[in-house]
Design a protein around this motif. Sequence first.
Motif: not given
Length: 173
Positions: A120-135
């Motif tokens: 169940h994938a939530e939206l990342p916090p605003e401004g999250t960079s590509g390398s910090d996205l949840t995998r």
Amino acid sequence: MVDRSTLGTVVLALAALLALGIVAVAMNPGLLPTGEYERTTVTVVDDATGETLASVNVRVADTGQKRYTGLSDTNSLGPNEGMLFVHDADEQHAYVMREMDFPLDIAFVDANGTITTIHHAELPPEGTSGSDLTRYRGRGKYVLEVPYNYTTEHGIEPGDRIRVAGRWGPADG
């Protein structure tokens, strides 16, 4: 009236821009449009009872560029809409919520049509960079993305199976 030297300069400038564009696309094929997605229907079936749990109208992402873009160019999904990602092999994959406007359920499905993992994938916090996205990781040949909590609302669990209409997946689930 335009003189010959001005016209020659304009033609040369246009040729240089065209050449630059060709080089840019050759170095980054992601600049090319992904094209229209083909569509099909995915039916999810309870493995124990054979009961149909859901029927989803999906866009098919069956090329590298379409899988990379996914639903990031989509504002929302209808209640029975989604995307089916088709990979070349049944292996480990990781999906991220890159440039998404809405949360999703992400179901990994093996080559035989069995759901192996659901996130169940939530939206990342605003401004999250590509390398910090949840995998969101899982094993499968297919990945089914549907609206957030769709799997919960329809009683879909790992072990259940999918059937895919058309040429993309396991027809008999």
